[in-house]
Design a protein around this motif. Structure first.
Motif, PDB file in Angstrom:
ATOM      1  N   THR A 115       0.823  -1.204   0.000  1.00 55.80           N
ATOM      2  CA  THR A 115       0.000   0.000   0.000  1.00 55.80           C
ATOM      3  C   THR A 115       0.865   1.264   0.000  1.00 55.80           C
ATOM      4  O   THR A 115       1.783   1.389   0.795  1.00 55.80           O
ATOM      5  N   VAL A 116       0.549   2.140  -0.931  1.00 59.12           N
ATOM      6  CA  VAL A 116       1.231   3.422  -1.030  1.00 59.12           C
ATOM      7  C   VAL A 116       0.269   4.477  -0.487  1.00 59.12           C
ATOM      8  O   VAL A 116      -0.838   4.626  -0.998  1.00 59.12           O
ATOM      9  N   ARG A 117       0.660   5.167   0.575  1.00 59.44           N
ATOM     10  CA  ARG A 117      -0.221   6.199   1.119  1.00 59.44           C
ATOM     11  C   ARG A 117      -0.184   7.441   0.228  1.00 59.44           C
ATOM     12  O   ARG A 117       0.867   7.829  -0.273  1.00 59.44           O
ATOM     13  N   ILE A 118      -1.341   8.036   0.040  1.00 58.15           N
ATOM     14  CA  ILE A 118      -1.426   9.290  -0.715  1.00 58.15           C
ATOM     15  C   ILE A 118      -1.489  10.410   0.319  1.00 58.15           C
ATOM     16  O   ILE A 118      -2.366  10.421   1.180  1.00 58.15           O
ATOM     17  N   ASN A 119      -0.533  11.326   0.242  1.00 56.52           N
ATOM     18  CA  ASN A 119      -0.499  12.424   1.204  1.00 56.52           C
ATOM     19  C   ASN A 119      -1.626  13.417   0.925  1.00 56.52           C
ATOM     20  O   ASN A 119      -2.343  13.823   1.819  1.00 56.52           O
ATOM     21  N   ARG A 120      -1.748  13.819  -0.352  1.00 52.74           N
ATOM     22  CA  ARG A 120      -2.732  14.851  -0.688  1.00 52.74           C
ATOM     23  C   ARG A 120      -3.071  14.840  -2.166  1.00 52.74           C
ATOM     24  O   ARG A 120      -2.281  14.367  -2.992  1.00 52.74           O
ATOM     25  N   VAL A 121      -4.245  15.373  -2.471  1.00 55.78           N
ATOM     26  CA  VAL A 121      -4.646  15.607  -3.865  1.00 55.78           C
ATOM     27  C   VAL A 121      -5.175  17.026  -3.888  1.00 55.78           C
ATOM     28  O   VAL A 121      -6.162  17.329  -3.216  1.00 55.78           O
ATOM     29  N   HIS A 122      -4.477  17.910  -4.569  1.00 55.16           N
ATOM     30  CA  HIS A 122      -4.946  19.301  -4.544  1.00 55.16           C
ATOM     31  C   HIS A 122      -5.111  19.908  -5.933  1.00 55.16           C
ATOM     32  O   HIS A 122      -4.648  19.379  -6.930  1.00 55.16           O
ATOM     33  N   MET A 123      -5.828  21.027  -5.954  1.00 55.84           N
ATOM     34  CA  MET A 123      -6.219  21.703  -7.185  1.00 55.84           C
ATOM     35  C   MET A 123      -5.296  22.884  -7.402  1.00 55.84           C
ATOM     36  O   MET A 123      -5.008  23.625  -6.465  1.00 55.84           O
ATOM     37  N   GLU A 124      -4.829  23.075  -8.621  1.00 53.43           N
ATOM     38  CA  GLU A 124      -4.056  24.269  -8.927  1.00 53.43           C
ATOM     39  C   GLU A 124      -4.170  24.596 -10.403  1.00 53.43           C
ATOM     40  O   GLU A 124      -5.025  24.045 -11.094  1.00 53.43           O
ATOM     41  N   GLU A 125      -3.346  25.502 -10.873  1.00 54.57           N
ATOM     42  CA  GLU A 125      -3.401  25.879 -12.288  1.00 54.57           C
ATOM     43  C   GLU A 125      -2.011  25.706 -12.898  1.00 54.57           C
ATOM     44  O   GLU A 125      -1.006  25.784 -12.207  1.00 54.57           O
ATOM     45  N   ASP A 126      -2.001  25.477 -14.218  1.00 57.00           N
ATOM     46  CA  ASP A 126      -0.728  25.279 -14.907  1.00 57.00           C
ATOM     47  C   ASP A 126      -0.094  26.624 -15.247  1.00 57.00           C
ATOM     48  O   ASP A 126      -0.743  27.669 -15.212  1.00 57.00           O
ATOM     49  N   THR A 127       1.194  26.579 -15.589  1.00 59.81           N
ATOM     50  CA  THR A 127       1.895  27.782 -16.051  1.00 59.81           C
ATOM     51  C   THR A 127       1.879  27.806 -17.580  1.00 59.81           C
ATOM     52  O   THR A 127       1.429  26.853 -18.209  1.00 59.81           O
ATOM     53  N   GLY A 128       2.403  28.883 -18.155  1.00 62.24           N
ATOM     54  CA  GLY A 128       2.573  28.927 -19.606  1.00 62.24           C
ATOM     55  C   GLY A 128       3.761  28.062 -19.999  1.00 62.24           C
ATOM     56  O   GLY A 128       4.346  27.359 -19.178  1.00 62.24           O
ATOM     57  N   LYS A 129       4.109  28.099 -21.286  1.00 62.48           N
ATOM     58  CA  LYS A 129       5.218  27.270 -21.764  1.00 62.48           C
ATOM     59  C   LYS A 129       6.332  28.156 -22.323  1.00 62.48           C
ATOM     60  O   LYS A 129       6.056  29.106 -23.064  1.00 62.48           O
ATOM     61  N   SER A 130       7.568  27.822 -21.960  1.00 60.44           N
ATOM     62  CA  SER A 130       8.717  28.565 -22.494  1.00 60.44           C
ATOM     63  C   SER A 130       9.345  27.766 -23.615  1.00 60.44           C
ATOM     64  O   SER A 130       9.503  26.556 -23.489  1.00 60.44           O
TER      65      SER A 130
END
Ligand code: ZN
Ligand code: MN
Length: 481
Positions: A115-130
């Motif tokens: 079993t692999v414990r999952i610490n967290r699942v969170h929401m965010e936004e991506d950055t642009g691309k260089s």
């Protein structure tokens, strides 16, 4: 001295929503640069974010699939840092109250379930691309850099494990299975090559007998499952080499170099305090109520690990179960139906992963576009085990039934494909072959055993492949005595 490796994996998943996380711009991949932008995702003064409900629905599906605890009210934070591909100079992310925490995912490893414990699942936004131009596309020595903000603000889910993975192979297995879960949920394109699925690894090494974890090094820039495994393997070796030579491992972020097959030091690892996290004042908390959760739970599809369990309970071994997990769910439905009708699960699974899959690929058909179903497969497999159909004839019947439908036995009769294992026609064929080849038959009677094959071959030809070789051999033996 032997060492123990400890690996944690951080996954970024770009969600496949139509629009971005906090504005109405299209989140499509591959459009001309800077065509899907607006004041919100360009960070223009006064522009205000509004969360994307479809993205929240997708993260709920992911959190539930990974068995996480929901925070009924979670909040967004600003993660502050300066980089050219991030127009606001902060990323809207989550900090101390993510949407989900404390999940678990169980891997089937060679050493048993792990079993692999999952610490967290969170929401965010991506950055642009260089896009660094000149000098091999690397930032160092590039002549100039082009920026594309189409990706800035695309919804991103971050999934962080505890340091529970014990080897590069296990990390790869976790990553592969997580991809399959996300694919089944339908929440992302999960294309590593397009960056909609990205993995970073935290690797540390410690002496077996020591309790605390070793110094953690973050490895980035792996863009395939294979390079994830290789990079972790390299990093473990590097750290063991340092420790063996009594040198310290430095906490840092390292870059995997695919061509050279090694990691380069990039920068010393930031502490979270470097990001000056503070609550995002432009967004209210996300409040997810019980009703929303139970609706989401009811809508979850059968997940790969659940399907594996079900296939095992039908009597398949792990190898067959794993092959079928990855294939069209329609095939699994047929298997279930065929087994309910008394067919042998292993035999049906072999047909599904072998001949049926091959037929579909050759004809460029989806399973659902054929006339096959579980009942017909059960019947076909039964005809083979009763000796009414040879393996070759059964393949022909399979194709005919797939095209036209009907009962496999009727179809086999209609096309004269029933195997001859008894009856006048078979006896006549055997006797005719013997009388046509008196010399060879005399040698067979004299003990030249390899001539059995010769006669069986002739009878097969005379019956257009319908004769049952076992029955022919038995008849030959009778004639000899
Ligand atoms: Zn926008
Ligand atoms: Mn992140």
């Amino acid at each position: 001295m032997s060492y123990v490796a400890t690996v944690g994996v951080e996954t970024h998943v770009e969600l496949n929503t139509a629009s971005k996380m906090f504005c109405g711009c299209s989140a499509r991949f591959g459009d001309p640069p800077n065509t899907n932008v607006c004041p919100v995702c360009l960070g223009l003064p006064g522009a205000l974010p509004v969360p994307n409900r479809a993205a929240i629905e997708r993260i709920i599906a992911i959190g539930l699939a990974l068995g996480c605890r929901l925070n009924g009210r979670s909040i967004f934070h600003r993660k502050n840092y300066f980089y050219a591909d991030m127009p606001k100079n902060y990323q809207i992310s989550q900090y101390d109250i993510p949407v989900f925490q404390e999940g678990a995912y169980t891997l089937e490893t060679e050493k048993g379930p792990h079993t692999v414990r999952i610490n967290r699942v969170h929401m965010e936004e991506d950055t642009g691309k260089s896009l660094h131009v000149g000098h091999g596309g690397r930032i160092h020595g590039a002549e100039y850099t082009l920026l594309d903000f189409n990706r800035a603000g695309v919804p991103l889910v971050e999934i962080v494990t505890e340091p529970d993975l014990r080897s590069p192979e296990e990390a790869r297995q976790y990553a592969t299975e997580l991809r399959d879960v996300l694919l089944t949920l339908g929440v992302s394109d999960v294309k590593l090559e397009e960056g909609s699925l990205r993995f970073d690894a935290n690797v540390s090494v410690r002496a077996e007998e020591e309790e605390p974890y070793g110094v953690k090094v973050e490895v980035k820039n792996m863009n395939s499952f294979r390079s994830l495994e290789q990079a972790i393997g390299y990093e473990i070796e590097r750290q063991v080499r340092l420790l063996t030579a009594d040198q310290a491992v430095v906490q840092e972020t390292r870059h995997w170099d695919e061509e050279e097959g090694l990691t380069h030091g990039m920068r010393s690892k930031e502490e979270s305090s470097d990001y000056r996290y503070f609550p995002e004042p432009d967004l209210v908390p996300i409040a997810i109520d019980e009703e929303w959760i139970s609706r989401a739970r009811a809508a979850l599809p059968e997940l790969p690990f659940q399907r594996r369990e079900r296939l095992r309970s039908l009597g398949l071994d792990s190898g067959q179960a794993n092959t079928l997990i990855r294939s069209d769910p329609v095939l699994v439905g047929w298997l279930t139906e065929a087994v309910e009708r008394g067919a042998d699960p292993g035999v049906v699974a072999n047909w599904l992963t072998g001949e049926v899959t091959g037929y579909l690929r050759r004809e460029e058909l989806e399973a659902a576009d054929t006339h096959l179903d579980g009942a017909r497969l059960a019947r076909l497999v039964g005809l083979v085990s009763e000796g009414k159909l040879s393996a070759t004839a059964a393949k022909e019947v399979l194709a005919l039934v797939a095209q036209e439908g009907g009962d496999p036995l009727d179809v086999a009769r209609e096309h004269d494909l029933i195997q001859l294992s008894e009856g006048d026609e078979l006896v006549e064929a055997v006797d005719r072959v013997i009388s046509d080849h008196p010399e060879e038959f005399a040698r067979l009677e004299g003990g030249e055993e390899r001539l059995v094959g010769f006669f069986v071959g002739l009878v097969m030809r005379a019956t257009a492949g319908r004769a049952d070789p076992k029955a022919v051999t038995a008849l030959l033996r009778e004639r000899i005595s």
